[in-house]
Write a protein that holds these residues in place. Structure first.
Motif, PDB file in Angstrom:
ATOM      1  N   ILE A  62       4.253  -0.275  -3.013  1.00 54.43           N
ATOM      2  CA  ILE A  62       2.455   0.475  -3.706  1.00 54.43           C
ATOM      3  C   ILE A  62       1.897   1.505  -3.808  1.00 54.43           C
ATOM      4  N   LEU A  63       2.017   2.059  -2.608  1.00 53.52           N
ATOM      5  CA  LEU A  63       1.176   3.179  -2.493  1.00 53.52           C
ATOM      6  C   LEU A  63       1.301   4.595  -3.475  1.00 53.52           C
ATOM      7  N   LYS A  64       3.091   4.447  -3.345  1.00 56.59           N
ATOM      8  CA  LYS A  64       4.047   4.993  -4.727  1.00 56.59           C
ATOM      9  C   LYS A  64       3.038   5.089  -6.099  1.00 56.59           C
ATOM     10  N   VAL A  65       2.811   3.331  -6.677  1.00 60.21           N
ATOM     11  CA  VAL A  65       2.678   3.257  -8.158  1.00 60.21           C
ATOM     12  C   VAL A  65       1.842   3.340  -7.840  1.00 60.21           C
ATOM     13  N   LEU A  66       0.689   3.894  -6.548  1.00 59.75           N
ATOM     14  CA  LEU A  66      -0.864   3.680  -6.895  1.00 59.75           C
ATOM     15  C   LEU A  66      -0.681   5.168  -7.112  1.00 59.75           C
ATOM     16  N   ALA A  67       0.286   6.207  -6.753  1.00 56.49           N
ATOM     17  CA  ALA A  67      -0.197   7.397  -7.203  1.00 56.49           C
ATOM     18  C   ALA A  67      -0.243   7.950  -8.330  1.00 56.49           C
ATOM     19  N   VAL A  68       0.680   6.993  -9.195  1.00 56.13           N
ATOM     20  CA  VAL A  68       0.286   7.569 -10.580  1.00 56.13           C
ATOM     21  C   VAL A  68      -0.747   6.615 -11.188  1.00 56.13           C
ATOM     22  N   ARG A  69      -1.641   6.163 -10.464  1.00 57.59           N
ATOM     23  CA  ARG A  69      -2.926   5.662 -11.354  1.00 57.59           C
ATOM     24  C   ARG A  69      -2.391   4.721 -12.552  1.00 57.59           C
ATOM     25  N   PRO A  70      -1.706   3.883 -12.119  1.00 59.82           N
ATOM     26  CA  PRO A  70      -2.021   3.112 -13.694  1.00 59.82           C
ATOM     27  C   PRO A  70      -2.423   1.709 -13.822  1.00 59.82           C
ATOM     28  N   ASP A  71      -2.999   1.889 -15.166  1.00 63.31           N
ATOM     29  CA  ASP A  71      -3.433   0.741 -15.835  1.00 63.31           C
ATOM     30  C   ASP A  71      -3.055  -0.622 -15.167  1.00 63.31           C
ATOM     31  N   ALA A  72      -1.746  -0.794 -15.268  1.00 65.47           N
ATOM     32  CA  ALA A  72      -1.684  -2.137 -15.386  1.00 65.47           C
ATOM     33  C   ALA A  72       0.078  -2.387 -14.029  1.00 65.47           C
ATOM     34  N   VAL A  73       0.165  -3.254 -13.330  1.00 65.35           N
ATOM     35  CA  VAL A  73       1.054  -3.208 -12.740  1.00 65.35           C
ATOM     36  C   VAL A  73       2.076  -4.289 -13.258  1.00 65.35           C
ATOM     37  N   LEU A  74       3.440  -4.056 -13.321  1.00 62.86           N
ATOM     38  CA  LEU A  74       4.499  -4.950 -13.402  1.00 62.86           C
ATOM     39  C   LEU A  74       5.645  -5.542 -12.906  1.00 62.86           C
ATOM     40  N   ILE A  75       5.518  -6.474 -12.398  1.00 57.69           N
ATOM     41  CA  ILE A  75       5.870  -7.091 -11.052  1.00 57.69           C
ATOM     42  C   ILE A  75       7.820  -7.954 -11.603  1.00 57.69           C
ATOM     43  N   GLY A  76       8.947  -7.137 -10.839  1.00 63.15           N
ATOM     44  CA  GLY A  76       9.941  -7.209 -11.235  1.00 63.15           C
ATOM     45  C   GLY A  76      10.390  -8.085 -10.217  1.00 63.15           C
ATOM     46  N   GLY A  77       9.613  -9.387  -8.805  1.00 56.74           N
ATOM     47  CA  GLY A  77      10.444  -9.696  -8.503  1.00 56.74           C
ATOM     48  C   GLY A  77      10.490 -11.952  -9.135  1.00 56.74           C
ATOM     49  N   SER A  78      11.266 -12.416  -7.731  1.00 59.39           N
ATOM     50  CA  SER A  78      10.902 -13.505  -8.600  1.00 59.39           C
ATOM     51  C   SER A  78      10.326 -14.509  -6.878  1.00 59.39           C
ATOM     52  N   GLY A  79      10.106 -16.178  -7.647  1.00 61.44           N
ATOM     53  CA  GLY A  79       9.618 -16.548  -6.515  1.00 61.44           C
ATOM     54  C   GLY A  79       8.687 -16.536  -5.553  1.00 61.44           C
ATOM     55  N   THR A  80       8.163 -16.640  -4.294  1.00 62.31           N
ATOM     56  CA  THR A  80       7.962 -16.454  -3.285  1.00 62.31           C
ATOM     57  C   THR A  80       7.516 -15.282  -3.199  1.00 62.31           C
ATOM     58  N   GLN A  81       8.853 -14.586  -2.841  1.00 59.40           N
ATOM     59  CA  GLN A  81       8.988 -12.671  -2.478  1.00 59.40           C
ATOM     60  C   GLN A  81       8.098 -12.276  -4.247  1.00 59.40           C
ATOM     61  N   GLY A  82       8.305 -12.849  -4.599  1.00 57.12           N
ATOM     62  CA  GLY A  82       7.093 -11.755  -5.992  1.00 57.12           C
ATOM     63  C   GLY A  82       5.302 -11.540  -5.800  1.00 57.12           C
TER      64      GLY A  82
END
Lengths: 382, 347
Positions: free
Chosen positions: A203-223
């Motif tokens: 998540i730190l790495k995702v936030l480092a690019v300052r995204p407008d939005a985050v897309l989640i490619g998980g499923s179910g509870t672990q998503g």
């Protein structure tokens, strides 16, 4: 010993008698255990609901044999072989996880038995030797509809985090495909395993690019795990996902952090909120009633509905195939395959299905609506 | 990688490491006393989290069924083996220890649940329910083969883990759980946000390590356990029962696993099968400590946590590969540097 023998003979006689009636035999594989169980169990319940809704075709009874693959592709392969070679099934339906489904499809193609996959299947089949189709909306379509929504919401830079498996690849590749044509930019490709307990680093790495939005490619509870980590870090942007996230435990575990996430999902998820003119409205409400009757619990997920739609595809194809061949024969298997691939404008609870040789999936953008999580409930966003 | 990110990762790693450390210390404790590498340890931690979640949801947890079944099995085995040896006078005591005590625990939980107890009481109940599982498993599975080789005990232990995972699915269902945070406090350390939960995990790890140290050095039971660990035969000659020492080690170890389960329940989603990786990573930590020293195991576990945290940032797809690859150099170094003892040669 003699008693045993006579008993065996008796049972054998019974089995022979029952197969002589030529029931249509369906082999159904799902994951009742292992990491895929949280979606495998709803798949199983969906089939029970479908049996409740329609248990015979043109007066022919349907016999259902259900096996558990334990979320393991090699067990799914064994199950498929067993169902075809020992139980002589006319059709396979399965299974909960993408890798196992792909493994089953290989067996079905090899042994020439039609198969209705209830998980997404990637790739292009050989039109001359295609024995399977896949019910769910392909990941590319799921992601495309979400990406269109991101564009509509004026999102530019997208961070991606998903599972380190085939599903994570499907969503990522789907997002990348849209990137080329749509002007959104997917900047990260972070992965985590279904059994992981922390995604702080990703998540730190995702936030480092300052995204407008985050897309989640998980499923179910672990998503819900990335959403919780984003919440901890005080992420203020929007979050998007796919229908794979939709189950009650995702909402429970995600809690406040999952609020506001928008996912592309089949219309069945928000059946009661659909306009009356929508193709899925009536059938979806019927499906819910059948589900309640079969399982004594209300349905809250989209997975069981895939099983139900698979059943719809099978029963309409079987009604036509029965005119030319008898169940339990090689001819019937072939007729079933041809009729499944001839499905035209069949309304299910998720989509309107049109299959043809040369593609696994047979749905279009009518199969998806965008729903948003508001106060722990999915709401329709036209 | 900026300093901020490194600090956040380090804190995340230390928090994860602290949980591994608790499990690693328990693993070493059981290994030294009974020579069993108790793989299902992670499962015990996961079951504690699941038990607590069920108690939070005002349901009777599946653990109750598990404890009752195990208690009945252990009791039957104990009575049969006593009857075979002709020691009928010991039967009532065995029934009391193996059947009545666990059932009393279950009864307490069942009664207390009627009054909607507050959070601290629920945590105590979850720990109480979890505590009997390992000693009962020890009686059923490991006691009959107590003198077997370490390798055989390890194999049985792995098999036991798979059995437990299956039972976990049966009793707890396939869905993951997350419990309410124990504390919503947060502090700032040098500009980095640290949650109260992290502080709690660290404190628990330190307190339990300290308590163990005191227990082993200053109590008679602790000294007896150490004696058993050093030399079973010698300890028996001095009047210490290895079987009883084993039971105490399992009880203590369960407590450690239980506490770590309670601590990770609010910060991670726990599934019925989450325990294996937790146990495995703790085991890597314990290996770094040579399966013999508690501070070594704790340090190793913290190392695993920190490396895992940084690995997930650097290359999330290869995270577990990196963590488990660490084992190879450590094992090489250990096997080259250590003197083989007589016992190992015999095996």
């Amino acid at each position: 010993m003699r008693k045993m023998l006579s008993l065996t003979a008796l049972i054998g006689g019974l089995v022979a008698a029952s197969t002589a009636q030529a029931d249509i035999t369906i082999g159904f594989v799902t994951s009742l255990s292992g990491p895929g169980a949280s979606i495998g169990i709803p798949y199983g319940r969906g089939i029970q609901a479908a049996m409740e809704y329609k248990s015979e075709v043109n007066g022919e009874k349907i016999k259902l044999i259900q096996l558990d693959d334990g979320s393991d592709p090699s067990a799914a392969t064994r199950n498929a072989r067993k169902l075809i070679e020992e139980e002589k099934v006319d059709l396979l339906i399965g299974t909960a996880t993408a890798p196992s489904t792909i493994a089953m499809m290989a067996v079905a193609t090899e042994l020439k038995v039609p198969m209705i996959a209830v998980s997404p299947v990637i790739g292009q089949p050989n039109p001359a030797d295609q024995w399977g189709i896949s019910v769910p909306q392909p990941a590319s379509l799921l992601v495309k509809v979400v990406a269109d929504r991101m564009k509509r919401d004026a999102m530019k830079n997208i961070g991606y985090i998903g599972f380190s498996d085939a599903w994570g690849d499907l969503v990522y590749n789907g997002a990348k495909a849209v990137e080329a044509e749509d002007g959104i930019k997917v900047l990260t490709n972070e992965r985590y395993a279904r059994v992981d307990t922390s995604v702080t680093g990703q998540i730190l790495k995702v936030l480092a690019v300052r995204p407008d939005a985050v897309l989640i490619g998980g499923s179910g509870t672990q998503g819900a795990l990335p959403l919780l980590a984003l919440g901890e870090r005080g992420f203020k942007g929007k979050t998007y996902g796919t229908v794979a996230l939709v189950n009650p435990d995702f909402v429970r575990v995600g809690g406040k952090s999952a609020e506001g996430i928008q996912v592309s999902a089949g219309p069945v998820i928000v059946a009661e909120q659909l306009p009356d003119s929508h193709f899925a409205k009536k059938l979806a409400l019927d499906f819910r009633a059948a589900f309640l009757k079969a399982n004594n619990v209300p349905t809250t997920d989209g997975f069981s509905a895939y099983s139900f739609d698979g059943w719809m595809i099978f029963t309409t194809a079987a009604a036509r195939a029965l005119k030319t061949a008898k169940p339990g024969t090689v001819e019937f298997r072939k007729a079933m395959r041809d009729e499944i691939l001839n499905t035209k404008e069949l309304s299910g609870v998720h989509a309107v299905y049109n299959f043809k040789a040369g593609a696994y999936h047979g749905v279009d953008e009518r199969a998806l609506v965008i729903v948003r999580l508001v106060n722990g409930a999915w709401t329709y966003q036209p | 990688m900026t300093a901020d990110i490194a600090a956040i990762l380090a804190i995340d790693g230390i928090a994860t490491g602290a949980v591994y450390a608790l499990v690693a210390i328990g693993t070493v404790l059981i290994f030294t006393v009974t020579r069993v590498i108790f793989i299902p340890f992670g499962d015990i931690a996961a079951f504690t989290a699941l038990t607590l979640a069920a108690l939070d949801a005002r349901q009777l947890p599946g653990t109750v069924g598990l404890v009752v079944v195990l208690a009945c099995m252990a009791c039957v085995m104990e009575v049969v083996s006593l009857a075979r040896a002709g020691e009928f006078r010991a039967v009532p005591k065995a029934v009391l220890g193996y059947l009545v005590l666990p059932l009393i625990v279950v009864g307490i939980v069942w009664l207390t649940m009627r009054f909607n107890p507050p959070m601290p009481v629920r945590i105590v109940l979850a720990l109480l329910l979890i505590m009997p599982i390992s000693p009962l498993l020890d009686r059923i599975v490991f006691r009959p083969i107590a003198d077997a080789s370490v390798l055989l005990l390890l194999t049985v232990s792995v098999a036991l883990h798979f059995a437990l995972v299956g039972l976990g699915l049966l009793f707890f269902g396939p869905e993951g759980v997350r419990t309410e945070p124990l504390t919503s406090m947060a502090i700032e350390i040098a500009g980095v946000h640290v949650s109260g939960q992290t502080v709690l995990i660290l404190t628990a790890a330190l307190v339990f390590s300290g308590l163990l140290f005191l227990f082993f050095d200053f109590t008679l039971i602790g000294k007896a356990l150490r004696a058993t660990a050093l030399n079973r035969t010698g300890a028996r000659l001095m009047g210490i029962r290895p079987a009883r020492a084993g039971t105490i080690a399992y009880l203590l170890g369960s407590l450690m696993a239980g506490v770590s389960g309670i601590l990770i329940a609010p910060v991670n989603t726990i599934f019925y099968d989450s325990g294996f990786l937790l146990g495995l990573k703790a085991f890597v930590g314990a290996i770094v400590g040579g399966m013999a020293s508690y501070p070594g195991a704790a340090l190793g576990a913290f190392g695993v946590g920190i490396i895992e945290s940084f690995a997930s940032f650097q290359s999330s797809t290869l995270k577990d590969v990196i963590v488990f690859s660490l084992l190879i150099p450590v094992l090489l170094w250990r096997s080259l540097a250590s003197q083989h003892s007589e016992e190992e040669v015999e095996e």
